[in-house]
Design an enzyme around this catalytic site. Structure first.
Site, short mmCIF file in Angstrom:
data_model
loop_
_atom_site.label_atom_id
_atom_site.label_comp_id
_atom_site.label_asym_id
_atom_site.label_seq_id
_atom_site.Cartn_x
_atom_site.Cartn_y
_atom_site.Cartn_z
N HIS A 23 39.10 39.92 42.45
CA HIS A 23 37.97 39.19 41.86
C HIS A 23 36.68 39.72 42.50
CE1 HIS A 23 36.28 34.97 40.63
NE2 HIS A 23 35.34 35.91 40.54
N HIS A 25 32.91 41.25 40.95
CA HIS A 25 32.04 41.66 39.83
C HIS A 25 31.28 42.87 40.32
CE1 HIS A 25 32.58 37.74 37.71
NE2 HIS A 25 32.82 37.34 38.94
N HIS A 206 37.42 32.79 34.46
CA HIS A 206 36.88 31.88 35.48
C HIS A 206 37.10 30.46 34.96
CE1 HIS A 206 35.01 35.43 37.04
NE2 HIS A 206 34.23 34.81 37.88
N GLU A 209 35.73 26.56 38.80
CA GLU A 209 34.81 26.94 39.88
C GLU A 209 33.84 25.77 40.03
OE1 GLU A 209 32.23 30.25 38.91
OE2 GLU A 209 31.57 30.52 40.99
N ASP A 288 30.93 38.29 44.50
CA ASP A 288 29.67 39.06 44.41
C ASP A 288 29.19 39.32 45.84
OD1 ASP A 288 29.08 38.78 41.36
OD2 ASP A 288 29.57 36.75 42.02
N1 ADE Z 1 29.43 36.26 37.35
C1 ADE Z 1 29.34 36.84 38.55
N2 ADE Z 1 29.80 36.02 39.50
C2 ADE Z 1 30.22 34.89 38.87
C3 ADE Z 1 30.79 33.67 39.31
N3 ADE Z 1 31.06 33.42 40.58
N4 ADE Z 1 31.06 32.73 38.38
C4 ADE Z 1 30.79 32.96 37.10
N5 ADE Z 1 30.24 34.07 36.65
C5 ADE Z 1 29.96 35.04 37.52
ZN ZN Z 2 33.50 35.59 39.72
#
Ligand code: ADE
Ligand code: ZN
Length: 351
Positions: A23, A25, A206, A209, A288
């Site tokens: 996971h 991005h 996703h 979250e 990220d």
């Molecule tokens: N895009 C990049 N990071 C993300 C995250 N944590 N949740 C949803 N979309 C994303």
């Molecule tokens: Zn993510």
């Protein structure tokens, strides 16, 4: 705060272990320095005067406050070389953290809406990933749809990407769903996921979250996903937790992300250990990393320290990363054997 700090030999054993990252991005790996470099190269005007000013803006209150800055950062990406440079920087960091296999998300709609063709995006990322492969980092790519946009946009994106799935079958193996979760349930993307499923692609989304357990059920029952990204709110629903464990549906958890986006007030409050104790296939990932203060090893160490996980739990997390990955059974067996060899050769963990 946890009572004890991680013993240095335990931290080293975890850091040096081969692991998979499932996971990440790729746009979230853009460090402020590279954002400024690319902005200058491409003549893109940023809303911040310096690297320091940009970094100072990374004080997020929730997912949306992060996404606003994340999309602004990605606006500097225009050419194939830009996507190569970004991906190359990530693969260097991943190799330094002993990542043996990475499954990497990218957001084509963030770029196509600025006039950058999907083919340019994928060509740049692929060039860096092919190079990294020769240095011991295998990888897959997962195309994510932006859930704040209409499903029609996702359907058009999938059509535009069809030739790329044919051109890069070794790399581009699945689709995912990301961006603003609240108010954009998985049900909104049922048709495009059905098309991806019919094309034989892997599916992830996703869910849970910031969104409720209901979104996790929808991702499983309507989208038919193979894995859930985040899923940390599943703990609110014991029946869901039991199902995740029973069906071995992996969660790609991102602890530092959850902390930065205020999903939990403190790492000691994180649900990862409770989920692990319930037998859920939890994995640790960076999401990220340029925005959340750490790459994958930093995520392992922060979690293991705060939740006081022992040697066996750390090993389970590492094993889960390969078990949950989209590699072949032969590749999985080889990587699990490498991990086992490393784990047995290192000193027993202490904390
Ligand atoms: N895009 C990049 N990071 C993300 C995250 N944590 N949740 C949803 N979309 C994303
Ligand atoms: Zn993510």
């Amino acid at each position: 705060m946890p009572a004890t700090a991680l013993h240095p030999s335990f931290a080293s054993k975890i850091s040096h272990a081969p692991k998979a990252e499932l996971h990440i991005h790729i746009e979230g790996s853009l460090e402020p320095e590279l954002i400024f470099q690319l902005a200058q190269r491409n003549g893109v005007k940023l809303a911040y005067d310096s690297v320091e000013a940009l970094r100072a803006a990374y004080a997020f209150t929730d997912l949306q406050s992060f996404l606003d800055i994340y999309y602004a950062g990605a606006s500097v990406l225009l050419t194939e070389q830009d996507f190569y440079d970004m991906t190359r920087a990530y693969t260097e960091r991943a190799l330094a953290d002993c990542v043996a296999h990475a499954e990497i998300f990218f957001d084509p709609q963030t770029h196509t809406e600025r006039g950058v063709p999907i083919a340019t995006v994928v060509a740049g990322i692929e060039r860096a990933l092919a190079e990294a492969q020769t240095r011991g980092l295998s990888s897959k790519l997962i195309l994510c749809f932006l859930r704040h946009l209409p499903e029609e946009d996702a359907l058009a994106t999938f059509e535009a990407a069809r030739p790329l799935f044919a051109q890069y079958p070794h790399r581009l193996i699945g689709v995912g769903l990301d961006s603003s979760e609240a108010g954009h349930p998985p049900a909104k993307f049922e048709r495009v996921f059905a098309q991806a499923r019919a094309a034989g692609l892997k599916l992830v989304a996703h869910a849970g979250e910031e969104g409720p357990p209901a979104y996790i059920y929808e991702a499983l029952d309507l989208l038919h996903v193979d894995r859930i990204d985040h899923g940390v709110r599943s703990l609110e629903d014991p029946a869901l937790v039991a199902r995740l464990a029973q069906e071995r549906i992996a969660l790609t958890v991102c602890p530092l992300s959850n902390l930065k986006l205020r999903v939990f007030d403190d790492m000691t409050q994180h649900t990862l250990k409770a989920l692990l104790d319930e037998g859920v296939a939890v994995t640790v990932n960076s999401d990220d990393p340029a925005y959340f203060g750490g790459y994958v090893n930093a995520n392992y160490l922060a979690t293991i320290e705060a939740l006081e996980l022992d040697d066996a739990a750390a090993y389970t997390l590492l094993r889960n990363s390969f078990e949950a990955s989209f590699i072949t059974p032969a590749e999985r067996a080889a990587l699990l054997a490498r991990l086992e060899q490393h784990w047995l050769a290192a000193l027993p963990g202490e904390h």
